[in-house]
Design a protein around this motif. Structure first.
Motif, PDB file in Angstrom:
ATOM      1  N   THR A 164      49.411  48.790  52.979  1.00  0.00           N
ATOM      2  CA  THR A 164      49.362  47.567  53.693  1.00  0.00           C
ATOM      3  C   THR A 164      50.883  47.196  54.462  1.00  0.00           C
ATOM      4  O   THR A 164      50.896  45.807  54.655  1.00  0.00           O
ATOM      5  N   LYS A 173      45.178  41.531  51.973  1.00  0.00           N
ATOM      6  CA  LYS A 173      44.212  41.141  50.685  1.00  0.00           C
ATOM      7  C   LYS A 173      42.732  41.936  50.998  1.00  0.00           C
ATOM      8  O   LYS A 173      42.216  42.313  49.890  1.00  0.00           O
ATOM      9  N   ARG A 176      43.051  45.348  49.530  1.00  0.00           N
ATOM     10  CA  ARG A 176      42.942  45.426  48.333  1.00  0.00           C
ATOM     11  C   ARG A 176      41.571  45.236  47.603  1.00  0.00           C
ATOM     12  O   ARG A 176      40.962  45.855  46.722  1.00  0.00           O
ATOM     13  N   SER A 194      53.445  52.513  46.973  1.00  0.00           N
ATOM     14  CA  SER A 194      54.130  51.045  47.528  1.00  0.00           C
ATOM     15  C   SER A 194      55.577  50.763  47.124  1.00  0.00           C
ATOM     16  O   SER A 194      56.094  51.313  46.105  1.00  0.00           O
ATOM     17  N   GLU A 199      51.444  43.454  44.455  1.00  0.00           N
ATOM     18  CA  GLU A 199      50.151  44.099  44.975  1.00  0.00           C
ATOM     19  C   GLU A 199      49.724  45.081  44.070  1.00  0.00           C
ATOM     20  O   GLU A 199      48.315  45.264  43.746  1.00  0.00           O
ATOM     21  N   ARG A 202      48.200  43.731  41.096  1.00  0.00           N
ATOM     22  CA  ARG A 202      46.954  43.333  41.497  1.00  0.00           C
ATOM     23  C   ARG A 202      45.723  44.486  41.362  1.00  0.00           C
ATOM     24  O   ARG A 202      44.571  43.953  40.922  1.00  0.00           O
ATOM     25  N   VAL A 203      46.326  45.629  41.671  1.00  0.00           N
ATOM     26  CA  VAL A 203      45.151  46.585  41.997  1.00  0.00           C
ATOM     27  C   VAL A 203      45.151  47.840  40.926  1.00  0.00           C
ATOM     28  O   VAL A 203      43.921  48.560  40.752  1.00  0.00           O
TER      29      VAL A 203
END
Ligand code: ATP
Ligand code: MG
Length: 313
Positions: A164, A173, A176, A194, A199, A202-203
């Motif tokens: 991203t 988003k 994701r 990353s 982020e 979150r994933v």
């Protein structure tokens, strides 16, 4: 079963050790995040796993295939988004033609090709660009296209280097969401590089932090987060003079640190069970209106700074 097994993996560039005896096991179906500062060795690791580079020492197995002995098999079962997404798409072909070409190369059943391409391009908000030459797309749109190309053939393992990095927040988003839905539908294993800690939080199910080519920490996202909860930080959201609230907090001998934000102060408190009520009373008695007094959850960012900088950040 582990889908990616990295054993003593090392890559030297002259005197520079970019990846230094790395060991990592990533179970099948995991969304794994590899975090580390610039130059830590993330992209080199991805290039080694995707067989673009040959290790100096050690090896890795991807989907049961050895990256040194069986690179062709590794390539068949992986989808790669390299750091330079330009490297996997042809600038003179249109977005659609690029995907068509790769679908055939990877033996996607002929009758499914058009449907898959339309589905992916639509999801990535690229459908109206399908007839544009890839070389004329914006950087972010090229990254979206390269990502479509990496996942189009539904590989077992996805190696995504900062998927991203060039994307706006809405596109990020979507990516994701895409990763989470692919993982649920097809149980693929994701290896994602990353810098973006929120982020990753979150994933990813698992994360590792590397620096100077070495793994400093590896565990479940939950485990790593809970390591820092012992920090005893609280967010006190107030109405009124932040500076005043901040200096009241600083004057208490059990307050270790105070950081001001726009509508809150974040305080680190020694022995909070004993001391929180005293702090609250002091603030209230001096006319500060408290809207919220809540435990502040540690972020991977804290963890990252603590681990990479040895806790003195
Ligand atoms: N082809 C190369 N030749 C020489 N040195 C290289 C080469 N590729 C990478 N390096 C060096 O290896 C180290 C690790 O680089 P790498 O690109 O893997 O880091 P990274 O973690 O991906 O960083 P970033 O977050 O900036 O993308 C760096 O010091 C880099 O300069
Ligand atoms: Mg990189």
């Amino acid at each position: 079963m582990d889908e990616v097994t990295i054993s003593g993996l090392t890559k030297n560039f002259g005197d520079l050790v970019a990846v230094d005896h790395m060991d990592l096991n990533i179970p099948e179906g995991t969304i794994f995040g590899l975090l580390g500062p610039n130059g830590a060795g993330k992209s080199t690791t991805t290039r080694l796993l995707s067989t673009l580079l040959r290790p100096t020492e050690g090896t890795a197995m991807v989907g049961g295939f050895d990256i040194i002995e069986e690179p062709v098999h590794v390539r068949e079962i992986t989808g790669v988004l390299p750091e330079e997404s330009n490297h996997t798409i042809y600038g003179t072909l249109t977005a659609y033609e690029n995907l068509q070409y790769f679908a055939r190369l990877y033996d996607v059943p002929e009758e499914e090709i058009d449907e898959r391409i339309e589905e992916l391009l639509t999801f990535m908000a690229l459908w109206d660009r399908k007839d544009d030459k890839a070389g004329e797309l914006s950087t972010g749109n090229r990254q979206r296209l390269a990502l479509c190309r990496a996942i189009l053939h539904r590989p077992r393992v996805l190696l995504l280097d900062e998927p991203t990095s060039a994307l706006d927040p809405i596109a990020a988003k979507r990516v994701r969401e895409l990763i989470l839905s692919l993982s649920q539908k097809f149980k693929q294993t994701f290896f994602i590089n990353s810098h973006n800690l929120p982020e990753v939080q979150r994933v990813c199910d698992q994360i590792a932090i590397i620096d100077e080519g070495k793994v400093l920490l590896h565990g479940s996202t939950q485990e790593l987060r809970s390591k820092l909860l012992a920090k005893q930080r609280f967010r006190i959201r107030i109405v009124g003079d932040i500076e005043n609230a901040s200096s009241i907090a600083k004057s208490m001998n059990f307050v270790e640190e105070v950081n001001n934000e726009i509508d809150s102060i974040i305080v680190t408190i020694e022995d909070p069970t004993e001391n929180n009520s005293s702090l609250m009373q002091s603030l209230l008695s001096q006319g500060i209106k408290i809207v919220e007094f809540a435990e502040e959850e540690a972020t991977l960012e804290d963890l990252y700074l603590e681990v990479v900088k040895g806790g003195d950040a």
